[in-house]
Design a protein around this motif. Structure first.
Motif, PDB file in Angstrom:
ATOM      1  N   SER A 171       0.668  -1.168   0.049  1.00 46.48           N
ATOM      2  CA  SER A 171       0.143  -0.055   0.036  1.00 46.48           C
ATOM      3  C   SER A 171       0.716   1.448   0.103  1.00 46.48           C
ATOM      4  CB  SER A 171      -0.736   0.025   1.283  1.00 46.48           C
ATOM      5  OG  SER A 171      -1.763   1.461   1.333  1.00 46.48           O
ATOM      6  N   ARG A 172       1.664   1.444   0.945  1.00 48.67           N
ATOM      7  CA  ARG A 172       2.352   2.665   1.141  1.00 48.67           C
ATOM      8  C   ARG A 172       3.303   2.952   0.042  1.00 48.67           C
ATOM      9  NH1 ARG A 172       1.851   3.939   6.666  1.00 48.67           N
ATOM     10  NH2 ARG A 172      -0.339   3.773   7.338  1.00 48.67           N
ATOM     11  N   LEU A 173       4.054   1.974  -0.389  1.00 49.88           N
ATOM     12  CA  LEU A 173       5.029   2.383  -1.442  1.00 49.88           C
ATOM     13  C   LEU A 173       4.333   2.641  -2.807  1.00 49.88           C
ATOM     14  CD1 LEU A 173       8.086   2.554  -1.971  1.00 49.88           C
ATOM     15  CD2 LEU A 173       8.268   0.163  -2.680  1.00 49.88           C
ATOM     16  N   PRO A 174       3.404   1.700  -3.325  1.00 47.90           N
ATOM     17  CA  PRO A 174       2.725   2.102  -4.528  1.00 47.90           C
ATOM     18  C   PRO A 174       1.937   3.313  -4.283  1.00 47.90           C
ATOM     19  CG  PRO A 174       2.360  -0.153  -3.762  1.00 47.90           C
ATOM     20  CD  PRO A 174       3.003   0.368  -2.478  1.00 47.90           C
ATOM     21  N   ARG A 175       1.450   3.768  -3.390  1.00 45.85           N
ATOM     22  CA  ARG A 175       0.865   5.101  -3.039  1.00 45.85           C
ATOM     23  C   ARG A 175       1.522   6.172  -3.231  1.00 45.85           C
ATOM     24  NH1 ARG A 175      -4.028   6.689   1.129  1.00 45.85           N
ATOM     25  NH2 ARG A 175      -4.119   8.992   0.542  1.00 45.85           N
ATOM     26  N   MET A 176       2.973   6.021  -2.595  1.00 47.69           N
ATOM     27  CA  MET A 176       3.952   7.124  -2.826  1.00 47.69           C
ATOM     28  C   MET A 176       4.580   7.193  -4.252  1.00 47.69           C
ATOM     29  SD  MET A 176       7.636   7.294  -3.070  1.00 47.69           S
ATOM     30  CE  MET A 176       8.309   6.089  -1.979  1.00 47.69           C
ATOM     31  N   LEU A 177       4.576   6.167  -4.731  1.00 44.89           N
ATOM     32  CA  LEU A 177       5.066   6.224  -6.274  1.00 44.89           C
ATOM     33  C   LEU A 177       4.221   6.755  -7.129  1.00 44.89           C
ATOM     34  CD1 LEU A 177       7.063   2.868  -6.621  1.00 44.89           C
ATOM     35  CD2 LEU A 177       8.028   5.060  -6.668  1.00 44.89           C
ATOM     36  N   SER A 206      -6.559   6.397  -2.093  1.00 47.29           N
ATOM     37  CA  SER A 206      -6.786   5.371  -0.910  1.00 47.29           C
ATOM     38  C   SER A 206      -6.842   4.032  -1.352  1.00 47.29           C
ATOM     39  CB  SER A 206      -7.878   5.820   0.210  1.00 47.29           C
ATOM     40  OG  SER A 206      -9.106   5.963  -0.593  1.00 47.29           O
ATOM     41  N   GLY A 207      -7.251   3.933  -2.480  1.00 48.25           N
ATOM     42  CA  GLY A 207      -7.310   2.489  -3.149  1.00 48.25           C
ATOM     43  C   GLY A 207      -6.415   2.152  -3.842  1.00 48.25           C
ATOM     44  N   VAL A 208      -5.365   2.981  -3.863  1.00 45.66           N
ATOM     45  CA  VAL A 208      -4.026   2.496  -5.062  1.00 45.66           C
ATOM     46  C   VAL A 208      -3.311   1.358  -4.111  1.00 45.66           C
ATOM     47  CG1 VAL A 208      -1.931   3.459  -5.700  1.00 45.66           C
ATOM     48  CG2 VAL A 208      -3.909   4.920  -6.013  1.00 45.66           C
ATOM     49  N   LEU A 209      -3.087   0.187  -4.563  1.00 48.29           N
ATOM     50  CA  LEU A 209      -2.196  -0.671  -4.231  1.00 48.29           C
ATOM     51  C   LEU A 209      -1.244  -1.139  -5.163  1.00 48.29           C
ATOM     52  CD1 LEU A 209      -5.097  -2.672  -2.699  1.00 48.29           C
ATOM     53  CD2 LEU A 209      -3.786  -1.322  -1.504  1.00 48.29           C
ATOM     54  N   VAL A 258      -4.259   8.447 -18.484  1.00 47.04           N
ATOM     55  CA  VAL A 258      -3.538   7.616 -17.602  1.00 47.04           C
ATOM     56  C   VAL A 258      -3.853   7.740 -16.130  1.00 47.04           C
ATOM     57  CG1 VAL A 258      -1.436   6.971 -16.696  1.00 47.04           C
ATOM     58  CG2 VAL A 258      -1.833   6.898 -19.011  1.00 47.04           C
ATOM     59  N   VAL A 259      -3.572   9.266 -15.798  1.00 45.59           N
ATOM     60  CA  VAL A 259      -4.000   9.673 -14.411  1.00 45.59           C
ATOM     61  C   VAL A 259      -5.377   9.505 -13.934  1.00 45.59           C
ATOM     62  CG1 VAL A 259      -3.793  11.962 -12.870  1.00 45.59           C
ATOM     63  CG2 VAL A 259      -1.964  11.367 -14.545  1.00 45.59           C
ATOM     64  N   VAL A 260      -6.145   9.999 -14.755  1.00 45.56           N
ATOM     65  CA  VAL A 260      -7.585   9.749 -14.492  1.00 45.56           C
ATOM     66  C   VAL A 260      -7.929   8.382 -14.068  1.00 45.56           C
ATOM     67  CG1 VAL A 260     -10.034   9.898 -15.491  1.00 45.56           C
ATOM     68  CG2 VAL A 260      -8.391  11.903 -15.574  1.00 45.56           C
ATOM     69  N   VAL A 261      -7.664   7.432 -15.086  1.00 38.63           N
ATOM     70  CA  VAL A 261      -7.967   5.886 -14.743  1.00 38.63           C
ATOM     71  C   VAL A 261      -7.340   5.401 -13.553  1.00 38.63           C
ATOM     72  CG1 VAL A 261      -6.324   4.949 -16.331  1.00 38.63           C
ATOM     73  CG2 VAL A 261      -8.427   3.759 -16.290  1.00 38.63           C
ATOM     74  N   THR A 262      -6.136   5.815 -13.146  1.00 38.07           N
ATOM     75  CA  THR A 262      -5.518   5.144 -12.076  1.00 38.07           C
ATOM     76  C   THR A 262      -5.749   6.181 -10.661  1.00 38.07           C
ATOM     77  OG1 THR A 262      -3.733   4.906 -13.586  1.00 38.07           O
ATOM     78  CG2 THR A 262      -2.947   4.766 -11.386  1.00 38.07           C
ATOM     79  N   VAL A 263      -5.803   7.199 -10.679  1.00 39.42           N
ATOM     80  CA  VAL A 263      -5.949   7.734  -9.439  1.00 39.42           C
ATOM     81  C   VAL A 263      -7.271   9.071  -9.306  1.00 39.42           C
ATOM     82  CG1 VAL A 263      -3.546   7.861  -8.697  1.00 39.42           C
ATOM     83  CG2 VAL A 263      -4.245   9.758  -9.941  1.00 39.42           C
TER      84      VAL A 263
END
Length: 318
Positions: free
Chosen positions: A45-51, A173-176, A234-239
């Motif tokens: 969770s944390r590392l993928p969110r930070m990236l 919050s859902g980025v994994l 890319v940004v809209v579909v991801t975050v």
């Protein structure tokens, strides 16, 4: 130490702090001790969110800079030219037509709709007498509102309002792990924009000057808008949508460094990444253990900075 190196160090510090902020208690001591729960939260969770924050912040800031140079107006960005809302409409259409399609197919559809929305915005600008530079973002805001209203209506009819809201809030919050890697494509496209920075700088001088210098103005503008559309999708579909980022960061950098895109891109990328990291950390701590979405925090901050930029331009004109 150069100023850019200092900015990179500040961004790295924010990125490190982002790894240890959140509901789950992740500590450096637990990581060094090899505790399974700490490592699981960190890696999944944390590392993928930070990236994701780093990649989306840098790429969207560069996309905003490219939009301003191509359209030749300092008050435009993908969020107020219909580009971001059109990408969301494309994702909705793909959800209705092919709900089981892979993410890359949804991204391609979002990019296609984003390009169409940007082309519509440019077509409207050619037919509207623009006596004031502020009319350009105003037209874009109106177009964005119309597109979003149509998207919300279709989503309401098919009971997909919550899906649309997930794209518009800019919530990470859902980025994994496994759900952010597409952002590397956006970062690659932003790097392509940097490689062609000199061409985009010349194109920003206008069609007549660019053509007299031997530059294929139409092709360069088309390339720039394609990069902006792909990065936005890319940004809209991801975050989700990140408002004002592509507006305030390039303007602040241009006040200090001028309009040379090659010189400004590293600063824009680092500043964009630092800004989204800071806003995301603020959103996680301001109402802990709940989270305020990144898009909400940036919307409040960005609107205030936008007003300051407008008033500053008015004072200069006076």
């Amino acid at each position: 130490m150069t100023r850019l190196a200092a900015a990179v160090l500040v961004t790295a510090g924010l990125a490190l702090a982002s790894l240890f902020v959140g509901v789950s208690n992740v500590s450096l001591r637990g990581i060094l001790a090899g505790q399974e729960l700490d490592w699981l939260v960190l890696v999944e969770s944390r590392l993928p969110r930070m990236l994701a924050l780093l990649l989306s912040g840098a790429s969207m800031a560069i996309a905003g800079l490219l939009t301003q140079i191509v359209i030749r107006n300092r008050f435009v960005e993908p969020a107020n030219t219909g580009t971001m809302e059109s990408a969301g409409l494309g994702l909705l259409v793909m959800t209705l037509v092919a709900p089981g399609a892979p993410v890359i197919a949804k991204m391609a559809a979002g990019a296609g709709f984003a390009m169409a929305g940007t082309a519509l915005f440019l077509a409207i600008l050619r037919r509207v007498p623009l006596r004031d530079p502020m009319l350009v973002p105003l037209v874009g805001i109106l177009l964005s509102g119309v597109i979003y209203a149509g998207t919300a209506f279709v989503a309401y009819r098919f009971d997909l309002i919550q899906t649309v809201l997930a794209w518009t809030q800019g919530d990470l919050s859902g980025v994994l792990r496994g759900r952010y890697e597409l952002l590397w494509l956006g970062a690659t496209l932003a790097a392509v924009a940097w490689l062609a920075a000199d061409r985009f700088t010349v194109a920003g001088l206008g069609r007549d000057i660019a053509s007299s210098l031997g530059l294929a103005h139409g092709r360069v503008v088309a390339l720039g808008l394609t990069i902006v559309s792909l990065v936005t999708a890319v940004v809209v579909v991801t975050v989700g949508m990140i408002p004002f980022l592509g507006l305030i960061v390039p303007n602040i950098v241009s006040l200090a460094l001028g309009d040379n895109m090659r010189r400004a891109v590293p600063w824009v990328a680092v500043s964009g990444a630092a800004l989204v990291l800071a806003c995301d950390i603020l959103g996680r701590v301001i109402r802990a253990p709940y989270e305020v979405p990144l898009g909400t925090v940036l919307g409040v901050l960005g609107s205030a900075v936008f007003l300051v930029l407008i008033l500053r331009s008015r004072d200069r004109a006076a």
